[in-house]
Write a protein that holds these residues in place. Structure first.
Motif, mmCIF file in Angstrom:
data_model
loop_
_atom_site.group_PDB
_atom_site.id
_atom_site.type_symbol
_atom_site.label_atom_id
_atom_site.label_comp_id
_atom_site.label_asym_id
_atom_site.label_seq_id
_atom_site.Cartn_x
_atom_site.Cartn_y
_atom_site.Cartn_z
ATOM 1 N N PHE A 47 39.505 12.109 1.281
ATOM 2 C CA PHE A 47 40.076 10.919 0.244
ATOM 3 C C PHE A 47 39.021 10.314 -0.501
ATOM 4 N N SER A 48 37.802 10.253 0.059
ATOM 5 C CA SER A 48 36.733 9.518 -0.695
ATOM 6 C C SER A 48 35.944 10.178 -1.601
ATOM 7 N N VAL A 49 36.155 11.682 -1.705
ATOM 8 C CA VAL A 49 35.144 12.454 -2.623
ATOM 9 C C VAL A 49 35.492 12.406 -3.978
ATOM 10 N N PRO A 50 36.660 12.188 -4.568
ATOM 11 C CA PRO A 50 36.875 11.875 -5.852
ATOM 12 C C PRO A 50 36.446 10.598 -6.353
ATOM 13 N N ILE A 51 36.295 9.769 -5.509
ATOM 14 C CA ILE A 51 35.941 8.275 -5.658
ATOM 15 C C ILE A 51 34.638 8.321 -6.033
ATOM 16 N N LEU A 52 33.739 8.945 -5.125
ATOM 17 C CA LEU A 52 32.281 9.177 -5.209
ATOM 18 C C LEU A 52 31.874 9.995 -6.537
ATOM 19 N N ARG A 53 32.628 11.059 -6.739
ATOM 20 C CA ARG A 53 32.449 11.647 -8.138
ATOM 21 C C ARG A 53 32.625 11.034 -9.433
ATOM 22 N N GLN A 54 33.671 10.159 -9.159
ATOM 23 C CA GLN A 54 33.920 9.490 -10.442
ATOM 24 C C GLN A 54 32.845 8.362 -10.568
ATOM 25 N N ILE A 55 32.187 7.628 -9.605
ATOM 26 C CA ILE A 55 31.051 6.681 -9.563
ATOM 27 C C ILE A 55 29.987 7.377 -10.490
ATOM 28 N N ILE A 56 29.627 8.390 -9.896
ATOM 29 C CA ILE A 56 28.507 9.413 -10.398
ATOM 30 C C ILE A 56 28.896 9.859 -11.833
ATOM 31 N N GLU A 57 30.020 10.028 -12.325
ATOM 32 C CA GLU A 57 30.338 10.574 -13.650
ATOM 33 C C GLU A 57 30.152 9.297 -14.538
ATOM 34 N N ASP A 58 30.541 8.149 -13.944
ATOM 35 C CA ASP A 58 30.462 6.665 -14.841
ATOM 36 C C ASP A 58 29.018 6.635 -15.358
ATOM 37 N N GLY A 59 28.137 7.040 -14.510
ATOM 38 C CA GLY A 59 26.902 6.939 -15.019
ATOM 39 C C GLY A 59 26.319 5.806 -13.955
ATOM 40 N N TYR A 60 26.999 5.513 -12.914
ATOM 41 C CA TYR A 60 26.103 4.464 -11.976
ATOM 42 C C TYR A 60 25.027 5.228 -11.223
ATOM 43 N N GLU A 61 23.946 4.500 -10.688
ATOM 44 C CA GLU A 61 23.009 5.206 -9.794
ATOM 45 C C GLU A 61 23.490 4.914 -8.311
ATOM 46 N N VAL A 62 23.940 6.091 -7.693
ATOM 47 C CA VAL A 62 24.297 5.965 -6.422
ATOM 48 C C VAL A 62 22.665 6.411 -5.578
ATOM 49 N N ILE A 63 22.523 5.283 -4.957
ATOM 50 C CA ILE A 63 21.010 5.307 -4.224
ATOM 51 C C ILE A 63 21.162 6.120 -2.833
ATOM 52 N N GLY A 64 22.345 6.019 -2.257
ATOM 53 C CA GLY A 64 22.350 6.377 -1.009
ATOM 54 C C GLY A 64 23.993 6.377 -0.722
ATOM 55 N N VAL A 65 24.112 7.409 0.109
ATOM 56 C CA VAL A 65 25.516 7.602 0.805
ATOM 57 C C VAL A 65 25.600 7.392 2.118
ATOM 58 N N VAL A 66 26.532 6.424 2.792
ATOM 59 C CA VAL A 66 26.601 6.394 4.283
ATOM 60 C C VAL A 66 27.973 6.911 4.649
ATOM 61 N N THR A 67 27.979 7.764 5.686
ATOM 62 C CA THR A 67 29.087 8.480 6.138
ATOM 63 C C THR A 67 29.025 8.637 7.698
ATOM 64 N N GLN A 68 30.131 9.243 8.335
ATOM 65 C CA GLN A 68 30.233 9.191 9.798
ATOM 66 C C GLN A 68 29.386 10.485 10.215
ATOM 67 N N PRO A 69 28.936 10.601 11.406
ATOM 68 C CA PRO A 69 28.005 11.742 11.843
ATOM 69 C C PRO A 69 28.797 12.914 11.868
ATOM 70 N N ASP A 70 28.091 14.156 11.760
ATOM 71 C CA ASP A 70 28.602 15.517 11.782
ATOM 72 C C ASP A 70 29.703 15.438 13.171
ATOM 73 N N ARG A 71 30.797 16.227 13.141
ATOM 74 C CA ARG A 71 31.597 16.259 14.389
ATOM 75 C C ARG A 71 32.195 17.584 14.754
ATOM 76 N N PRO A 72 32.513 17.932 15.891
ATOM 77 C CA PRO A 72 32.725 19.233 16.213
ATOM 78 C C PRO A 72 34.275 19.401 15.837
ATOM 79 N N VAL A 73 34.537 20.610 15.093
ATOM 80 C CA VAL A 73 35.805 20.795 14.644
ATOM 81 C C VAL A 73 36.390 21.936 14.952
ATOM 82 N N GLY A 74 37.537 22.255 15.317
ATOM 83 C CA GLY A 74 38.445 23.624 15.751
ATOM 84 C C GLY A 74 38.348 23.680 16.978
ATOM 85 N N ARG A 75 39.113 24.848 17.518
ATOM 86 C CA ARG A 75 38.867 25.224 18.965
ATOM 87 C C ARG A 75 37.376 25.745 19.345
ATOM 88 N N LYS A 76 36.644 26.326 18.360
ATOM 89 C CA LYS A 76 35.186 26.748 18.873
ATOM 90 C C LYS A 76 34.178 25.574 18.640
#
Length: 314
Positions: free
Chosen positions: A12-41
């Motif tokens: 959900f957040s990805v198009p919003i981040l892209r839009q901010i960058i496309e609009d010319g704002y300086e994104v100096i950092g991104v904060v997100t959740q840690p990597d998580r185990p996914v799937g049966r493996k």
């Protein structure tokens, strides 16, 4: 140049981040959740926002708990003018909320004060709403309760599920944020307080909420199924085994059959009675240990011995 820290985690957040960058704002950092185990493996997988940030060459922080002093200091040390969040997944502490000159704003997937919380898209469909939307608001320590800056309505069709509505709302959020940032940063927006008395809530979905209650009216069950598709997916039981129900259709049924009874076997799926005369034809399902299949495929294979009178949900 306005320096922005973006905080988000899922698709959900990805198009919003892209839009901010496309609009010319300086994104100096991104904060997100840690990597998580996914799937049966249990493959360790980065969140979608991290993948996008790395692609854009933006530094990434992944605090397990943002309230830890050392994690807070890392973000504050970036000296952002504005923090923007979209489905980040943690409530920001006051120390962080007070740090940027322009404050912290959130892109939330509902028409606040309705559906505060982590699963507003699911609840909007499960509750049978005809519309939902995006609200951009100032963040406060109370969940989704800050003053509102802008909003836009998004209609919900009878065919929408969480996946389709998620994509519509994500795109609407990116567009609304793009329109909102210039007047916000120039001080031309007048925040509107929320009416707490009108607040409703959309907490994260629990496992017990995923189970279909066949005693409910068919319309509610139909909304329940599409309100959990494609995640986490509604389920019922058949012969003691869990069966995920991905998709169904509303059809005319009898009023005097015990709810959860298969009343007819159509070529494209079994028809199940509910708490009223609106029955549900199961058109896409996933028996335990098998892949997702159509109702027709099920009836040709695992469900070939199914007959009218069989019961679901016991």
């Amino acid at each position: 140049m306005t320096k922005i820290v973006f905080m988000g985690t899922p698709d959900f957040s990805v198009p919003i981040l892209r839009q901010i960058i496309e609009d010319g704002y300086e994104v100096i950092g991104v904060v997100t959740q840690p990597d998580r185990p996914v799937g049966r493996k249990k493959v360790l997988t980065p969140p979608p926002v991290k993948v996008e940030a790395v692609k854009q060459g933006i530094p990434v922080l992944q605090p397990e708990k943002i309230r830890q002093p050392e994690e807070l200091e890392k973000i504050i040390a970036l000296k952002p003018d504005l923090i923007i969040t979209a489905a980040f997944g943690q409530i920001l502490p006051k120390q962080l909320l007070d740090a940027p000159a322009h404050g912290c704003i959130n892109v939330h997937a509902s028409l606040l004060p309705e559906l505060r919380g982590g699963a507003p898209i699911h609840y909007a469909i499960m509750q049978g709403k005809a519309k939902t939307g995006i609200t951009i608001m100032y963040m406060v320590e109370k969940l989704d309760a800050g003053d509102m800056l802008a909003s836009v309505e998004v209609p919900i069709t009878n065919e929408d599920n969480v996946g389709t509505l998620h994509n519509k709302l994500s795109a609407a959020g990116a567009k609304l944020l793009s329109e909102t940032l210039p007047p916000l940063l120039s001080g031309k927006l007048e925040p509107i307080p929320q009416n707490d008395a009108e607040a409703t809530f959309a907490p994260n979905i629990k496992r017990e909420q995923e189970k279909i209650n066949w005693n409910k009216p068919g319309e509610e069950i139909y909304n329940h199924i599409r309100g959990l598709n494609p995640w986490p997916v509604a389920f019922t039981t058949l012969d003691g085994q869990t069966v995920k129900i991905w998709q169904g259709e509303k059809v005319k049924g009898p009023a005097n059959t015990e709810p959860g009874t298969i009343i007819k076997i159509d070529p494209d799926g079994p028809i199940v009675s509910t708490g009223n005369e609106t029955a549900i034809k199961i058109t896409q399902l996933q028996p335990a240990g098998k892949t997702k299949m159509t109702g027709e495929q099920f009836l040709r294979g695992a469900g070939s011995k199914l007959t009218a009178g069989s019961k679901l949900g016991e």
